[in-house]
Design a protein around this motif. Structure first.
Motif, PDB file in Angstrom:
ATOM      1  N   MET A 163     -19.078  43.611 -49.974  1.00 17.66           N
ATOM      2  CA  MET A 163     -18.345  42.345 -50.055  1.00 17.66           C
ATOM      3  C   MET A 163     -18.487  41.721 -51.440  1.00 17.66           C
ATOM      4  N   GLY A 209     -15.171  39.005 -50.114  1.00 17.68           N
ATOM      5  CA  GLY A 209     -15.730  38.227 -49.018  1.00 17.68           C
ATOM      6  C   GLY A 209     -14.715  37.325 -48.334  1.00 17.68           C
ATOM      7  N   THR A 241     -26.224  38.939 -51.134  1.00 19.45           N
ATOM      8  CA  THR A 241     -24.837  39.144 -50.722  1.00 19.45           C
ATOM      9  C   THR A 241     -24.553  38.560 -49.345  1.00 19.45           C
ATOM     10  N   CYS A 251     -21.565  36.069 -48.575  1.00 15.41           N
ATOM     11  CA  CYS A 251     -20.642  36.207 -47.451  1.00 15.41           C
ATOM     12  C   CYS A 251     -20.544  34.909 -46.651  1.00 15.41           C
ATOM     13  N   LYS A 284     -18.494  32.442 -48.287  1.00 15.67           N
ATOM     14  CA  LYS A 284     -17.070  32.764 -48.180  1.00 15.67           C
ATOM     15  C   LYS A 284     -16.546  32.557 -46.759  1.00 15.67           C
TER      16      LYS A 284
END
Length: 385
Positions: free
Chosen positions: A260, A266, A324, A328, A331
């Protein structure tokens, strides 16, 4: 007469003083020289020397003098971008080797798959296209049956969980695991971030929610798993998969949380169902002829660096996972944990894939059933939590 005698006496006295002064200076110089000589020769005495006996093997002391000889340049082919965390870890290791060899050995990192396409890394390292290769297991070959299956056998819910499973399997079946890499000098092999199911629109909490979804898969085994879960697996190259997200022709993907961030996609997904589909296996291997061409002291420096380098790469992937996942969530991706009974149901549904894997390894002469059963049991410890 008295006056001449006085002058004579005075002259003699002055000469005596001058002689004493010169003698004193000479004594200081002599003392200094004697002292220096003693310092220089003292180490030859068995009672005072700390130097290694040249008749014995070289000292393992890390403060030993760096190797000498002609400069050596080694190429590292990887799929990691030099600006990505994994790329930084590779280059940090290379820099430590350079420092430890006093600049004798330089390792140049060619990231972004400049030298070798990721699936062709083993072949490329055998052929000498690059001296060292760092990537993930993508395709099988004769004699590499267990190595390819490790990606699916190591089904951790996190990087740390994957390391626990992987290291236990390797320790139990060390001879078999090492035989998979006999053509190479293995620098390290380790699991990275886990693979889960990301969906564009569909919230997946039950197997019924998977029915008919077009799910992009990274390999054939994952494709079989998706079929048993009710989805329609789609095999696409990364560029085609990314294009499909813009066209709306795929509903999701079996991929890592890291993808992502790596591809900055994302915002294209709404959900991630945390069903473990395997931890990608990252390996760093070296051309065996190139390794054998290195002097023993250079080999030792590299060997001594490997435990730290492997752990640094593990820590890097663990941090990538944390960072990450935060990306995510920022997002808007919602992470879904399956209910315990649903998790058991999914695992029961996909077990035939692992039974087939076991049978194929058995047929190839490995204790495939034992390996699969152990991996399944180790992985289930995290499912039950």
């Amino acid at each position: 007469m008295r006056r001449g005698t006085s002058y004579l006496l005075l002259s003699v006295l002055l000469l005596l003083v001058l002689a004493v002064t010169v003698g004193a200076c000479g004594s200081d110089d002599s003392a200094t020289t004697t002292s220096a000589a003693a310092t220089t020769t003292a180490p030859t005495s068995p009672a005072t020397t700390s130097a290694p006996d040249t008749t014995e093997p070289a000292s393992t002391d890390t403060t030993a003098a760096p190797p000498t000889g002609e400069a050596i340049e080694l190429s590292i082919a990887s799929q990691h971008a030099p600006t990505a965390p994994a790329g930084w870890a590779v280059e940090a290791w290379a820099e430590r080797i350079k420092e430890a060899t006093n600049g004798l050995v330089t390792m140049r990192h060619y990231g972004n798959s400049q030298l070798i396409a990721p699936p062709d890394t083993p072949d490329g390292i055998r052929a000498g296209t690059a001296d060292i290769g760092n990537t993930f297991i993508f395709k099988g070959e004769p004699g590499f049956e267990v190595g390819v299956n490790l990606t699916q056998l190591v089904r951790g819910m996190s990087t740390a969980d994957g390391v626990r499973i992987f290291d236990a399997l390797w320790a139990e079946y060390a001879d078999i695991m090492e035989s998979q890499w006999k053509d190479f000098k293995v620098l390290w092999v380790l699991p990275s971030v886990p693979t889960a199911i990301f969906t564009v629109k569909q919230e997946v909490r039950t197997m019924e929610d998977m029915k008919g979804l077009q799910i992009r898969v990274p390999n054939a085994i994952n494709g079989e798993i998706q079929k048993l879960l009710g989805a329609a697996p789609v095999s696409l190259a990364v560029t085609d998969w990314l294009a499909s997200l813009d066209k709306g022709t795929t509903d999701g993907a079996a991929t890592t949380v890291g993808s992502m961030f790596d591809f900055q996609i994302g915002e294209k997904f709404k959900y991630c169902t945390m069903f473990p589909l395997g931890n990608s296996i990252n390996f760093m291997i070296m051309n065996k002829d190139k390794w054998n061409s290195l002097s023993p002291d250079v080999q030792k420096i590299i060997d001594d660096s490997l435990p730290e380098a492997r752990q640094e790469m593990i820590d890097t992937w663990a941090q990538v996972e944390v960072d990450t996942r935060t990306y995510c969530e920022e997002k808007g991706i919602q992470f879904i944990d399956l209910a315990p009974d649903e998790m058991a149901r999914w695992n029961e549904a996909i077990r035939p894939v692992f039974d087939k894997m076991a049978a194929e390894m058995d047929e190839a002469g490995y204790p495939g059933t034992e390996i699969v059963d152990m991996a399944w049991e180790l992985s289930s410890e995290s499912w039950m939590e």
